[in-house]
Write an enzyme that holds these catalytic residues in place. Structure first.
Site, short mmCIF file in Angstrom:
data_model
loop_
_atom_site.label_atom_id
_atom_site.label_comp_id
_atom_site.label_asym_id
_atom_site.label_seq_id
_atom_site.Cartn_x
_atom_site.Cartn_y
_atom_site.Cartn_z
CG PHE A 1 -29.50 0.50 135.34
CD1 PHE A 1 -29.23 0.69 133.99
CD2 PHE A 1 -30.41 -0.47 135.72
CE1 PHE A 1 -29.87 -0.08 133.04
CE2 PHE A 1 -31.05 -1.25 134.77
CZ PHE A 1 -30.78 -1.05 133.42
CG HIS A 2 -33.93 5.31 133.60
ND1 HIS A 2 -34.78 4.52 132.87
CD2 HIS A 2 -34.68 6.37 134.01
CE1 HIS A 2 -35.98 5.07 132.83
NE2 HIS A 2 -35.95 6.19 133.52
CB SER A 3 -34.14 -0.73 133.12
OG SER A 3 -35.50 -0.60 133.47
#
Length: 952
Positions: free
Chosen positions: A808-810
């Site tokens: 995941f990359h916020s």
């Protein structure tokens, strides 16, 4: 003239058909004898494969039958050895039958036949068990040479309708069988479908039967031959034997089936065509490298850097609007092409800015050179067609080079010796190619008009050129781009970059042939409508449906290239190519704006509008088609297009030869690159998972070199089983249309999930795994204000237990509401899974503050790998349902701007405590490598803690 020999000199004779009969009988005996022995003696062993055995698999493949056990292997090798004699005789007799004065094709097919026979011996006597690589090399060589053998034999077949018909049926069935063969092989190798290998085996055996049967047809022609043995000195006892001849071969003018096999074949003509194509390859290599080099600067400035203006260096054809300059450039086009090679010399420059300027100058001169070339050849239609063919085939060759080199072009300026660049070789070949391909032009500086009337709008033609170049660059400059557009994760429900990249290349070649041989179809509104439907399907659909749209668009784009470029050459080059490249540049910028909207002026207007860009591209091409509709078509005779003159037909043939060779290479590369899917973790004895997270900054290191190989080295040395990569989507013009994960997965032996595709408007996330990926889902997390946040939710089969992994990359720091919504969404996904889970992430959060408590704790059910590690902002590893064994932070070196974080987990054990224990108490298989202690290696070392942490 009296005969030299008398009948009584003949000591033996037999009909030529018996050579074919003997070849067929012995070859079939070799295969069928080995199969009978295998089924009788080792049935259960030879049906066993890497995944299944009896009863799921119940019929053996050819390779398992003939190469693994005694006596099957010996039976096969004995009879194949006996086949070699009649095989060489068959090839020789075919040459005798088809040879004619001043024709090179029979000699070429003779060479192919001999080579094919020798390679058969190679894969027969070197089995995959003996040496897998050489077995594959000989097998691929045999299969590739089968293509020119079958087509050449059909083309040269004497006028015997029955024989030609049999050959067409058998060869058609042979090539048709390859389609289900590949399908069931993928079902077995990729999807692990029980019983698929048995079905694959039937098609494999069918190929054997059809292959031998194709050569058996020669008995029809050979029955007109008589093979005689003469005693020149009367030393035999059979001097009085009488020859018995069945038939005499009648003389007949065998006209070859296709014009491309013209009897005035010249190797020099073929070399000239190859040089022309390589010059086109150099153009596309430099053009595709420009955006990649420009991208380095906004990447490191995190915004507009000023270097972006160099994308406009493609508008150099505007200089051709000045008469004296146009004369100079046309007369000295060779000098222009040679100056453009500065783009290939750029790799010698270490400073990124100066390297970019060298590439920019090279692209400036290259665009000017090719516009000048098209304009200078417009007075002779066949010469202009040759240049256009070279230009288009050069794109296919560029895409093939990237297919062979894991989506990196080996002569790009981001490549050099340390990362396996072929810059010196590429430059040397480019110099030779330019010198050969620019020996002369049709005009030599004179402003000679194109034949016939010139109608249509130059401006509309320029828009057509813009749409054409943008489609070729953004979608076709890499064979995997459109495949990743339709990729949606596991289980596999669509094409794969390997092997289906070769299908994309075949579609491109097929489209170009349509444009060359049926220009009336290529310029029609009906075909434009079909291409537009293909673009719409690609944009809106996924899996196989989307890929079928991609193939239609690939065929249409390449078919439109000859007619649109031919029309552009008729008008002022400053208008058609100058304006064309200018509009193309705006399409490129729009193509960037749709994903970089958070960093560019006016970005929100273009946010996530791939559909707008695709629509604009097709409308531009449509403008070119509209201009074409005003141009009178080529002259017609008796309702049919005029047949090209012999010189033009011969010249076209050379480019077709080069194209066919490139497509054969594509098939070979697909075979060689097909993954083995037999991957194992580094320490299975401990049932451990070593998981890492790394933001790889689009695989360009601090000095603007491609970083895949350095990434591979550190991942391998850290013994990482599961790797999350962020900022990993490179499938755009500004990033070179690359895919780092292909190289890493193949070289490290890992399964790969690319994550949300390039048409999903993210910077990318990817997952590499030593464990099979059972299922994966791609998410675009809530992002009402800022850039889209990608995530992969994958389920792995780790030692027989299912484990979920989230990559995941916020969103960015400037968008707190986005990050809050994203944390809640992801926390719910992690809480809802009943399986053990690992989060490999870029959270943009401060430990123990704010959204951190949404990710860690009761809301998500996840634990932080080390809550005491306060010196974090972006990268985090969380887990649940597994025992955390160790944690380390590894410095990035000069590869990127973000460190590597790595954790070790044990499957099937409780989570454990936060107590830190000495390394001496940890089993060897759960320890991190000592290589990175102290100063480490190549700039990578354990830092922050200065050593790994181990937990009870």
């Amino acid at each position: 003239m009296p005969p030299k020999y008398r009948d009584r000199d003949i000591v033996a004779s037999f009909n030529g058909k018996w050579i074919s009969w003997l070849h067929t009988a012995v070859a079939y005996t070799a295969f069928i004898g080995a199969l009978a022995a295998g089924l009788s003696l080792h049935w259960h062993k030879i049906v066993q494969n890497e995944f299944y055995g009896w009863p799921q698999e119940w019929f053996p493949s050819v390779s398992a039958t003939i190469g693994d056990h005694y006596p099957e292997r010996s039976i096969f090798q004995l009879f194949i050895a006996l086949t070699s004699g009649p095989r060489f005789a068959l090839v020789g007799l075919w040459y005798v039958l088809t040879r004619r004065p001043n024709s090179t094709l029979p000699k070429f097919i003779l060479g192919v036949g001999i080579f094919r026979t020798l390679t058969c011996g190679g894969w027969t006597y070197i089995t995959s068990t003996d040496d897998h690589d050489w077995h594959d090399i000989f097998m691929i060589s045999y299969l590739v040479s089968t293509i020119p053998w079958t087509f050449g034999v059909i083309a040269m077949s004497p006028k015997n309708p029955a024989a030609v018909q049999y050959r067409k049926y058998l060869s058609g069935a042979f090539y048709a069988t390859i389609i289900p063969l590949v399908y069931f092989f993928i079902q077995h190798k990729v999807h692990h479908v029980a019983g698929a290998y048995t079905i694959y085996s039937f098609f494999e055996w069918a190929l054997v039967l059809l292959d031998v049967g194709f050569d058996a047809v020669t008995m029809i022609e050979f029955q007109n031959f008589e093979i005689q043995v003469r005693d020149l000195k009367g030393i035999s006892c059979g001097a009085g034997n009488k020859a018995v001849a069945d038939a005499v071969l009648e003389k007949e003018g065998n006209r070859e089936a296709r014009a491309v096999f013209d009897n005035r074949f010249s190797w020099f003509g073929l070399f000239d065509a190859a040089a022309d194509v390589y010059t086109g390859f150099v153009f596309w290599s430099m053009l595709t490298s420009l955006g990649l080099c420009v991208w380095y600067f906004p990447l490191w400035h995190m915004g507009i850097s000023g270097y972006e203006v160099l994308v406009m260096c493609t508008v150099s054809p505007f200089l051709l609007g000045i008469g004296p300059l146009r004369y100079i450039f046309t007369r000295y086009v060779r000098v222009c092409h040679l100056l453009s090679l500065s783009g290939l010399l750029a790799y010698l420059i270490d400073d990124p800015a100066n390297r970019l300027f060298a590439v920019g100058f090279g692209v400036w001169m290259s665009c000017l050179s090719w516009a000048t070339t098209f304009y200078g050849e417009r007075s002779q239609t066949h010469r202009l067609e040759a240049r256009i063919s070279a230009f288009a085939i050069g794109l296919i060759l560029s895409s093939l080079a990237k297919f062979a080199f894991h989506t990196n072009n080996p002569i790009w300026p981001i490549m050099h010796g340390p990362n396996d660049g072929w810059n010196k070789t590429g430059l040397a070949l480019a110099v030779v190619a330019v010198l050969l391909s620019t020996r002369s032009t049709a005009s030599s500086g004179a402003d000679l008009p194109a034949p016939g009337l010139t109608k249509g709008s130059a401006i509309l033609t320029a828009f057509g050129i813009a749409g054409l170049f943008f489609s070729m660059h953004s979608l076709l400059s890499d064979s995997s781009t459109m495949i990743l557009w339709v990729w949606e994760g596991y289980p596999v429900r669509g094409p794969l970059a390997v092997p289906h990249g070769a299908v994309t290349l075949l579609a491109m070649g097929f489209g170009l042939l349509i444009g060359l041989f049926t220009p009336s179809l290529a310029r029609s509104w009906m075909f434009y409508g079909i291409g537009s439907v293909g673009a719409a399907v690609l944009t809106t659909s996924k899996h196989w449906t989307g890929y079928y749209g991609a193939l239609v668009l690939a065929v249409y784009t390449m078919a439109a290239a000859p007619v649109l470029l031919g029309q552009a050459a008729r008008h002022s080059p400053a208008k058609t190519f100058g304006i064309g490249f200018l509009v193309y540049n705006f399409l490129v910028l729009a193509h960037v704006w749709i994903v970089a909207y958070a960093f560019v002026p006016g970005g929100p207007l273009m946010r996530e509008h791939t559909d707008w860009v695709m629509t604009a591209m097709m409308l531009c091409i449509g403008a070119g088609v509209f201009s074409l509709s005003a141009q009178p078509p080529s002259p017609k005779a008796k309702g049919k297009p005029t047949t090209p003159n012999p010189a033009a037909r011969k010249q076209r043939a050379y480019y077709v030869y080069v194209l066919v060779f490139i497509e054969l290479l594509a098939i070979s590369v697909a075979y060689l690159r097909f993954p083995s899917y037999n991957y194992t973790p580094y320490h299975p004895e401990t049932k451990s998972i070593t998981a890492g997270i790394w933001t790889v900054h689009f695989s360009l290191d601090n000095d603007m070199w491609s970083s895949e190989r350095r990434m591979r080295d550190v991942i391998r040395e850290l013994e990482i089983d599961v790797m999350g990569l962020l900022e990993s989507d490179l499938q755009r013009i500004i990033m070179g249309n690359r895919d780092t994960t292909q190289f890493l997965a193949e070289d490290l032996g890992m399964y790969v999930d690319f994550g949300p595709g390039p048409n999903k408007h993210t910077w990318g996330s990817a997952l590499l795994s030593k464990f099979p990926i059972v299922n994966s889902t791609h998410h675009l997390l809530p992002s009402p204000v800022g850039e889209l946040a990608p995530a992969i939710e994958a389920t792995l089969d780790a030692y027989g237990e299912l484990v979920d992994v989230f990559v995941f990359h916020s969103g960015q720091e400037e968008d707190p509401e986005d990050r809050r919504l994203q944390s809640e969404f992801l926390a719910q996904r992690m809480r809802d899974t009943p399986r053990p889970a690992i989060l490999l992430s870029y959270l943009v959060a401060t430990p123990l503050q704010g959204n951190y408590h949404t990710y860690v704790g009761a809301k998500s059910g996840m634990r932080d790998i080390d809550p005491s590690d306060w010196d974090r902002w972006c990268e985090y590893i969380l887990y649940k349902g597994l025992r955390r064994a160790a944690y380390a932070r590894v410095s990035r070196g000069t590869i990127t701007d973000t460190e590597i974080q790595v954790g070790k987990f044990v499957v099937g054990q409780p989570e454990g405590s936060d107590d830190v224990i000495p390394e001496e108490q940890v089993p060897e298989g759960l320890r991190f490598p000592a290589l990175f202690r102290g100063q480490g290696v190549r700039g990578h070392r354990y830092h922050v803690f200065d050593e790994p942490r181990y937990y009870a």
